[in-house]
Enzyme design. Structure first.
Site, PDB file in Angstrom:
ATOM      1  N   ASP A 100       1.232   8.390  15.246  1.00 15.63           N
ATOM      2  CA  ASP A 100       1.103   7.594  14.028  1.00 15.63           C
ATOM      3  C   ASP A 100      -0.381   7.511  13.684  1.00 15.63           C
ATOM      4  OD1 ASP A 100       2.172   5.601  12.072  1.00 15.63           O
ATOM      5  OD2 ASP A 100       3.807   5.540  13.525  1.00 15.63           O
ATOM      6  N   ASP A 207       0.512   6.443   8.160  1.00 17.51           N
ATOM      7  CA  ASP A 207       0.853   5.091   7.728  1.00 17.51           C
ATOM      8  C   ASP A 207       0.236   4.796   6.363  1.00 17.51           C
ATOM      9  OD1 ASP A 207       2.027   2.539   8.847  1.00 17.51           O
ATOM     10  OD2 ASP A 207       0.010   1.804   8.407  1.00 17.51           O
ATOM     11  N   GLU A 265       3.738   8.135   4.687  1.00 14.87           N
ATOM     12  CA  GLU A 265       4.604   7.034   4.272  1.00 14.87           C
ATOM     13  C   GLU A 265       4.249   6.683   2.832  1.00 14.87           C
ATOM     14  OE1 GLU A 265       5.627   2.632   6.039  1.00 14.87           O
ATOM     15  OE2 GLU A 265       3.570   3.204   5.704  1.00 14.87           O
ATOM     16  N   HIS A 340      11.528   2.182  12.168  1.00 10.22           N
ATOM     17  CA  HIS A 340      11.283   0.904  12.849  1.00 10.22           C
ATOM     18  C   HIS A 340      11.085  -0.264  11.878  1.00 10.22           C
ATOM     19  CE1 HIS A 340       7.513   2.459  11.537  1.00 10.22           C
ATOM     20  NE2 HIS A 340       6.946   1.287  11.743  1.00 10.22           N
ATOM     21  N   ASP A 341      11.095   0.015  10.569  1.00 12.06           N
ATOM     22  CA  ASP A 341      10.901  -1.048   9.576  1.00 12.06           C
ATOM     23  C   ASP A 341      12.199  -1.411   8.850  1.00 12.06           C
ATOM     24  OD1 ASP A 341       8.140  -1.143  10.045  1.00 12.06           O
ATOM     25  OD2 ASP A 341       7.714   0.369   8.510  1.00 12.06           O
TER      26      ASP A 341
HETATM   27  C1  NOJ Z   1       3.999   0.648   7.805  1.00 11.57           C
HETATM   28  C2  NOJ Z   1       4.501   0.567   9.195  1.00 11.57           C
HETATM   29  O1  NOJ Z   1       5.647   1.360   9.322  1.00 11.57           O
HETATM   30  C3  NOJ Z   1       4.763  -0.883   9.474  1.00 11.57           C
HETATM   31  O2  NOJ Z   1       5.472  -1.082  10.666  1.00 11.57           O
HETATM   32  C4  NOJ Z   1       3.439  -1.596   9.471  1.00 11.57           C
HETATM   33  O3  NOJ Z   1       3.657  -2.983   9.587  1.00 11.57           O
HETATM   34  C5  NOJ Z   1       2.657  -1.334   8.185  1.00 11.57           C
HETATM   35  N1  NOJ Z   1       2.720   0.018   7.737  1.00 11.57           N
HETATM   36  C6  NOJ Z   1       1.207  -1.686   8.375  1.00 11.57           C
HETATM   37  O4  NOJ Z   1       0.568  -0.737   9.169  1.00 11.57           O
END
Ligand code: NOJ
Length: 580
Positions: A100, A207, A265, A340-341
């Protein structure tokens, strides 16, 4: 049609969330040796690339997305040597490893920020985004803008010592780096990227890839949510004016020199033309992105977690849009519906009721494995893990975003009982914690995730005796076995399934989803039932369609017994894949 086929296009990527994958040393937290112990499991599933979420040194305010040193590993996860072993373990199995890349912000404990905040004239002051206060007519001190941060509250934190605010789009412990400063960018490339690329990692999941360039006149965002002072403000920090310039520079100076893959992302970007600007192979910015429409289904625009019911045509339109937008271009797409989000896909897009969850998981696996693009699987998706039980109280949740939402709603409604019950329900559907429960390896204590006497860092799902890896490995009819078979099929028929052209049928139908994938004269047709009842579907009139895979064990017999013609009856949450 994509013009070239670099190594990462037909890969299947498996995302590991290190805290929750496997604990090797009994401290209740997953770790890198734990990952190493499961390499053959991943190879067996058919995985080509492992993406590991942040394992860097971090105070863990946001589960490692707050990095205090890019060149060290979070001690409870292991060491840099463990990571070198992981790189070697991947490569020796013909697999690759991506990390990441979290470079929109660092932790406030990073040495760069410690220096930056030490005085206004520190040489690193300008490595972060500092602004003087505004003052209201009554003299009250106000932040530079009214922007809302992702974790509730504002994006500015006041520093008493130097009497200025710094910007943080996420937690106040995650200050945003100032990408306008070339020296900062160079330091990021060295520390966060070259350090690991030189050790042999094969690329990055990037990210917040579209947030580095802010609209630098820092205006207030328009008021769309009157409950709060802070307002959603992505138009001021997502896809900003210098974004593409920064990414081209990063590619030219770093990525292209290592043949590294990137998957960015990309939230707040619903327009395919804008997405294409990031993923054109010839433009050399990113290999591909995660566009957010599919995971934003059911989220409210102003307040993400205020769940809104949705219907199947919405999902179908989104899938079709992000399958088709690359046609005739040199861009590339991704197929994913978990990370994971997000809540678990079985719970969000299908049914996690006991009698339907296995059928649902296989039906979604069939859909995902037939989609064009690089396929991403999140740990536990391959065994059909589901969202946390509805009965769990707020104390079981750990995520900073969930807790921020809970607290801000409690404060805004004076802890109104009905509102707070809805808040819990919303989190049970959409909350990030759903994905972060420990991996369910077997039916022993703590699902075989840890042998810590104190248990795991986060509660294990109550259903682990039913849903676990060991049970499913032994069962040819399990969700795991189905995923494995579908991944194999995807590889055997990659022209159609990974690279083929996508066509949707009856986009307005609310119960079933039928689509085709075509390569030259070859066709695959996927028919999916998104309800808990029998549904009739019409297969497209292609010559010679024959059933290739069904999610129900007796699908072949049922198919033989079907009346001649194109009509079929799909059972609850059933999927069938035909080929011609
Ligand atoms: C996206 C990540 O997937 C998430 O888990 C994180 O909280 C935020 N970006 C900040 O880095």
């Amino acid at each position: 049609m994509a013009s070239a086929r670099p190594w990462w296009k037909d890969a299947v990527v498996y995302q590991i969330y290190p805290a929750s994958f496997k604990d090797s040393n009994g401290d209740g937290l997953g770790d890198i040796p734990g990952v190493l112990s499961k390499m053959d499991y991943l190879k067996g599933l058919g995985i080509d690339i492992i993406w590991i979420s942040p394992m860097f040194e971090s105070p863990q305010v946001d589960m490692g997305y707050d990095i205090s040193n890019y060149e060290e590993v979070h001690a409870p996860y292991g060491t840099v040597k463990d990571m070198e072993d992981l790189i070697a373990a991947c490569h020796s199995r013909g697999m690759r490893l991506i990390l990441d890349l979290v470079i929109n912000h660092t932790s406030d404990q990073h040495a760069w920020f410690q220096e930056s905040k030490s005085s206004r004239d520190n040489p690193k002051r300008d490595w972060y985004i500092w602004k003087p206060p505004r003052y209201a007519e009554d003299g009250a001190r106000l932040p530079p803008t009214n922007w809302r941060s992702y974790f509730s509250g504002g994006t500015w934190e006041y520093d008493e010592h130097t009497q200025e605010y710094y910007l943080h789009l996420f937690a106040k412990e995650q200050p945003d780096l100032n990408w306008e400063n070339e020296e900062t960018r160079k330091a990021i490339y060295d520390s966060a990227m070259r350090f690991w690329l030189d050790k042999g990692v094969d690329g990055f999941r990037v990210d917040c890839v579209n947030m580095y360039s802010k609209v630098v006149d820092f205006q207030d965002a328009p008021v769309v949510d009157k409950t709060f002072y802070e307002q959603p403000a992505s138009e001021f920090y997502a896809n900003g004016p210098r974004m593409h310039e920064f990414l081209r520079e990063m590619n030219e100076q770093v990525l292209s020199r290592y043949d590294a893959v990137t998957v960015g992302e990309l939230p707040h970007t619903p327009d395919p033309r804008k997405v294409l600007q990031y993923v054109g192979l010839g433009d050399r910015q990113l290999s591909m992105v995660f566009q957010f429409d599919i995971v934003a289904i059911g989220q409210n625009v102003a307040q993400k977690y205020n769940f809104e019911p949705w219907t199947l045509p919405v999902l179908k339109e989104i899938v079709a849009k992000w399958q088709q937008f690359i046609e005739g271009t040199d861009g590339w797409t991704t197929a994913f519906c978990e990370n994971h989000d997000q809540g678990r896909s079985v719970s969000r897009y299908a049914s996690d009721a006991p009698e339907h969850r296995v059928a649902s998981a296989k039906m979604l696996a069939m859909m995902m494995c037939a989609l064009t693009g690089t396929l991403f699987v999140f740990q536990g998706q391959e065994i059909g893990m589901i969202n946390l039980p509805k009965s769990w109280p707020i104390d079981e949740l750990k995520d900073i975003e969930a807790l921020g939402y809970y607290k801000s709603m409690a404060a805004a409604t004076n802890n109104d009982k009905e509102t707070m019950a809805t808040v819990m329900r919303n989190l049970q559907i959409l909350g990030r914690d759903n994905a972060r429960l420990p991996m369910q390896w077997d039916s022993t204590a703590h699902a075989g995730f840890t042998d810590s006497k104190d248990g795991p860092w986060m509660r294990v799902h109550d259903l682990y005796p039913d849903i676990n890896v060991t049970k499913q490995l032994q069962d040819p009819g399990s969700t795991y076995s189905f995923w494995k078979a579908m991944i194999q099929l995807r590889k055997e028929h990659k022209d159609m399934l990974v690279f083929g052209a996508f066509e949707i049928f009856e986009p307005d139908g609310e119960k079933t989803f039928v689509f085709a994938k075509t390569h030259r004269n070859n066709k695959a047709v996927v028919a999916l039932n998104f309800t808990s009842d029998d549904q009739r579907v019409t297969l497209p009139p292609f010559d010679g369609l024959a059933l290739r895979v069904g999610t129900y064990p007796d699908a072949a017999d049922v198919e033989k017994a079907a009346a001649p013609g194109n009509m079929r009856t799909l059972r609850p949450w059933e999927g069938r894949l035909y080929m011609a």
